[in-house]
Enzyme design. Structure first.
Site, PDB file in Angstrom:
ATOM      1  N   PRO A  76     -27.479  34.904  24.181  1.00  0.00           N
ATOM      2  CA  PRO A  76     -28.488  34.737  25.231  1.00  0.00           C
ATOM      3  C   PRO A  76     -29.927  34.635  24.743  1.00  0.00           C
ATOM      4  O   PRO A  76     -30.809  34.303  25.523  1.00  0.00           O
ATOM      5  CB  PRO A  76     -28.288  35.971  26.109  1.00  0.00           C
ATOM      6  CG  PRO A  76     -27.632  36.971  25.227  1.00  0.00           C
ATOM      7  CD  PRO A  76     -26.799  36.186  24.258  1.00  0.00           C
ATOM      8  N   GLU A 110      -8.586  14.154  20.154  1.00  0.00           N
ATOM      9  CA  GLU A 110      -8.369  13.305  18.973  1.00  0.00           C
ATOM     10  C   GLU A 110      -9.078  13.807  17.722  1.00  0.00           C
ATOM     11  O   GLU A 110      -8.681  13.473  16.608  1.00  0.00           O
ATOM     12  CB  GLU A 110      -8.757  11.862  19.264  1.00  0.00           C
ATOM     13  CG  GLU A 110     -10.232  11.650  19.510  1.00  0.00           C
ATOM     14  CD  GLU A 110     -10.582  10.205  19.824  1.00  0.00           C
ATOM     15  OE1 GLU A 110     -11.725   9.819  19.515  1.00  0.00           O
ATOM     16  OE2 GLU A 110      -9.740   9.473  20.358  1.00  0.00           O
TER      17      GLU A 110
END
Length: 186
Positions: free
Chosen positions: A114, A140
């Site tokens: 954060p 892929e």
């Protein structure tokens, strides 16, 4: 808490990518001065703790270019636009491990970094697993090995720095705590 808020004065996108966007924001600090913040915008992700009927944890081993090494992790993946986190979790479990689950339960959600990124990870536990006859295909550009390990073996992988990412370490510690408390993964 208003006395801690930084107000955005200006915002400029400096990179738009396939996975992240990068912004530089000028903010007004609580003391009235200004500062710059570099912010990574991410669509969010899911991570899954798959536990077999035999109590083994299903993990994936894959090369992580940013680290220049192979890591062992729980299955995880990026939220697609408009996709609910639970749907992403089911999809990623099937694609990365070749398993489907009867039970998929949300455990928690957490921010990864954060201080500079808005990425949130939704953590699920998957139980009552069964192997898919026709497993979904990996992306892929994704290559993984699937491992099934006991909690003790997973803890050893942490010690050996093969498990070295926060989401997986968190998951292993969660399972360890559940075991110590004598509870099923609740």
């Amino acid at each position: 808490m208003e006395h801690l808020v930084e107000k955005t004065v200006a915002k400029k996108q400096i990179f738009a990518g396939k996975v992240i966007d990068l912004y530089v924001e000028e903010v007004q600090l609580p003391n009235g001065k200004t500062s710059k913040r570099e912010i990574v915008k991410h669509p969010g992700a899911v991570a899954i703790i798959p536990v077999t009927n035999e109590g083994k944890i299903v993990l994936v081993r894959q090369y992580r270019k940013a680290m220049e090494r192979v890591l062992v992790e729980i299955p995880a993946g990026k939220l697609e636009k408009g996709e609910a986190p639970i749907a992403t979790a089911r999809r990623e479990l099937e694609e990365e491990t070749g398993y489907k689950c009867e039970t998929l339960r949300h455990l928690t959600s957490f921010y990864t970094s954060p201080g500079f990124a808005d990425e949130i990870v939704h953590l699920y536990i998957a139980e009552n697993l069964s192997k898919l006859e026709n497993a979904a295909s990996l992306d892929e550009d994704e290559f993984v090995d699937v491992l099934e390990v006991t909690l003790e073996e997973a803890l050893q992988l942490v010690k050996e720095h093969q498990i070295y990412d926060a989401k997986t370490a968190y998951a292993i510690q969660y399972l360890q705590l559940q075991q110590m408390l004598g509870e099923k993964y609740e």
